[in-house]
Design a protein around this motif. Structure first.
Motif, mmCIF file in Angstrom:
data_model
loop_
_atom_site.group_PDB
_atom_site.id
_atom_site.type_symbol
_atom_site.label_atom_id
_atom_site.label_comp_id
_atom_site.label_asym_id
_atom_site.label_seq_id
_atom_site.Cartn_x
_atom_site.Cartn_y
_atom_site.Cartn_z
ATOM 1 N N ILE A 124 -6.143 -0.489 2.410
ATOM 2 C CA ILE A 124 -5.752 0.920 2.335
ATOM 3 C C ILE A 124 -6.259 1.563 1.045
ATOM 4 O O ILE A 124 -6.742 2.684 1.041
ATOM 5 C CB ILE A 124 -4.216 1.064 2.461
ATOM 6 C CG1 ILE A 124 -3.781 0.698 3.886
ATOM 7 C CG2 ILE A 124 -3.764 2.476 2.105
ATOM 8 C CD1 ILE A 124 -2.287 0.487 4.032
ATOM 9 N N ALA A 125 -6.163 0.821 -0.061
ATOM 10 C CA ALA A 125 -6.593 1.332 -1.365
ATOM 11 C C ALA A 125 -8.104 1.222 -1.587
ATOM 12 O O ALA A 125 -8.604 1.609 -2.643
ATOM 13 C CB ALA A 125 -5.855 0.594 -2.483
ATOM 14 N N LYS A 126 -8.824 0.685 -0.592
ATOM 15 C CA LYS A 126 -10.270 0.468 -0.684
ATOM 16 C C LYS A 126 -10.649 -0.428 -1.868
ATOM 17 O O LYS A 126 -11.657 -0.227 -2.526
ATOM 18 C CB LYS A 126 -11.026 1.793 -0.763
ATOM 19 C CG LYS A 126 -10.832 2.684 0.433
ATOM 20 C CD LYS A 126 -11.627 3.964 0.276
ATOM 21 C CE LYS A 126 -11.304 4.948 1.374
ATOM 22 N NZ LYS A 126 -12.006 6.201 1.228
ATOM 23 N N ASN A 127 -9.808 -1.438 -2.144
ATOM 24 C CA ASN A 127 -10.096 -2.400 -3.203
ATOM 25 C C ASN A 127 -11.082 -3.440 -2.702
ATOM 26 O O ASN A 127 -10.913 -3.968 -1.599
ATOM 27 C CB ASN A 127 -8.831 -3.120 -3.666
ATOM 28 C CG ASN A 127 -7.846 -2.217 -4.343
ATOM 29 O OD1 ASN A 127 -6.701 -2.156 -3.932
ATOM 30 N ND2 ASN A 127 -8.253 -1.520 -5.372
ATOM 31 N N PHE A 170 -13.510 -16.551 -2.906
ATOM 32 C CA PHE A 170 -13.279 -15.580 -1.833
ATOM 33 C C PHE A 170 -13.822 -14.239 -2.291
ATOM 34 O O PHE A 170 -13.517 -13.789 -3.401
ATOM 35 C CB PHE A 170 -11.782 -15.405 -1.557
ATOM 36 C CG PHE A 170 -11.135 -16.571 -0.876
ATOM 37 C CD1 PHE A 170 -10.975 -16.584 0.500
ATOM 38 C CD2 PHE A 170 -10.660 -17.650 -1.608
ATOM 39 C CE1 PHE A 170 -10.359 -17.655 1.135
ATOM 40 C CE2 PHE A 170 -10.041 -18.731 -0.987
ATOM 41 C CZ PHE A 170 -9.898 -18.729 0.389
ATOM 42 N N THR A 171 -14.623 -13.582 -1.461
ATOM 43 C CA THR A 171 -15.121 -12.239 -1.747
ATOM 44 C C THR A 171 -14.582 -11.299 -0.683
ATOM 45 O O THR A 171 -14.716 -11.561 0.507
ATOM 46 C CB THR A 171 -16.662 -12.203 -1.756
ATOM 47 O OG1 THR A 171 -17.130 -13.059 -2.795
ATOM 48 C CG2 THR A 171 -17.179 -10.788 -2.003
ATOM 49 N N PHE A 172 -13.959 -10.218 -1.136
ATOM 50 C CA PHE A 172 -13.395 -9.205 -0.247
ATOM 51 C C PHE A 172 -14.284 -7.973 -0.354
ATOM 52 O O PHE A 172 -14.337 -7.321 -1.393
ATOM 53 C CB PHE A 172 -11.951 -8.887 -0.645
ATOM 54 C CG PHE A 172 -11.035 -10.064 -0.468
ATOM 55 C CD1 PHE A 172 -10.310 -10.217 0.705
ATOM 56 C CD2 PHE A 172 -10.911 -11.027 -1.457
ATOM 57 C CE1 PHE A 172 -9.471 -11.308 0.887
ATOM 58 C CE2 PHE A 172 -10.074 -12.122 -1.285
ATOM 59 C CZ PHE A 172 -9.351 -12.262 -0.112
ATOM 60 N N GLN A 173 -15.012 -7.693 0.711
ATOM 61 C CA GLN A 173 -16.014 -6.630 0.723
ATOM 62 C C GLN A 173 -15.642 -5.582 1.764
ATOM 63 O O GLN A 173 -15.072 -5.913 2.795
ATOM 64 C CB GLN A 173 -17.390 -7.219 1.043
ATOM 65 C CG GLN A 173 -18.522 -6.220 1.038
ATOM 66 C CD GLN A 173 -18.689 -5.544 -0.314
ATOM 67 O OE1 GLN A 173 -19.026 -6.174 -1.293
ATOM 68 N NE2 GLN A 173 -18.442 -4.262 -0.371
ATOM 69 N N MET A 174 -15.999 -4.321 1.484
ATOM 70 C CA MET A 174 -15.694 -3.226 2.399
ATOM 71 C C MET A 174 -16.834 -2.221 2.360
ATOM 72 O O MET A 174 -17.500 -2.063 1.346
ATOM 73 C CB MET A 174 -14.384 -2.553 1.963
ATOM 74 C CG MET A 174 -13.897 -1.469 2.883
ATOM 75 S SD MET A 174 -12.343 -0.734 2.295
ATOM 76 C CE MET A 174 -11.264 -2.138 2.352
ATOM 77 N N ARG A 175 -17.012 -1.553 3.459
ATOM 78 C CA ARG A 175 -18.006 -0.481 3.533
ATOM 79 C C ARG A 175 -17.325 0.853 3.288
ATOM 80 O O ARG A 175 -16.210 1.072 3.717
ATOM 81 C CB ARG A 175 -18.686 -0.471 4.895
ATOM 82 C CG ARG A 175 -19.505 -1.707 5.165
ATOM 83 C CD ARG A 175 -20.350 -1.571 6.414
ATOM 84 N NE ARG A 175 -20.985 -2.813 6.779
ATOM 85 C CZ ARG A 175 -22.069 -3.321 6.202
ATOM 86 N NH1 ARG A 175 -22.635 -2.681 5.212
ATOM 87 N NH2 ARG A 175 -22.589 -4.456 6.606
#
Length: 145
Positions: A29-32, A93-98
């Motif tokens: 939600i926070a685009k972290n 762990f890598t948390f990626q978002m577009r």
């Protein structure tokens, strides 16, 4: 010296992690975006112990990494000269978002090399192993309700 081995080998381990890792909803939600480098001890009996973050960009990422790693079953422990020994395993762990434009949001600096070198320096007689990077991708943006 032989490395610790997860039941089903590396393929079994990556399958467990890939099937169970989720993007934390609060971070989504926070685009972290960011990383959690999780440190685990595989003791001489093959039990998973002392799960903690060696580095994290968010407590949400640390919590998710720990949750998934607690799902692991007993390993075949590392051995030195035929005797089982405790070892340390790092799980990046890598948390990626577009973003809205379809491009990946920029990630913070990767600290994996620094963490690995520090562990080797702090405990030179305990084997340290590095898992493949686990990438969790957040697709779209979830609306807060």
């Amino acid at each position: 010296m032989t490395a610790p081995e997860y039941p089903g080998g590396e393929e079994g381990l990556l399958k467990l992690l890939a099937q169970n890792a989720r993007y934390p909803s609060q971070a989504h939600i926070a685009k972290n975006v960011g990383r959690a480098i999780m440190q685990v001890t595989i003791d001489a009996e093959g039990r998973v112990r002392d799960i903690k973050a060696a580095h994290t960009d968010s407590p949400y990422f640390e919590k998710e990494g720990a949750r998934v790693l607690r799902l692991m079953t007993r390993w075949k422990p590392a051995e030195i000269n035929g005797s089982p020994v405790s070892s340390t395993y790092l799980f990046p762990f890598t948390f990626q978002m577009r973003g809205a434009d379809g491009n990946e949001l920029p990630l913070p600096k990767d600290h994996l090399t620094e963490v690995h070198e520090k562990l080797l320096a702090d405990a030179p007689h305990q084997p340290v192993y590095l898992a493949e990077e686990i990438v969790i991708v957040g697709l779209g943006v979830v609306k807060a309700r």
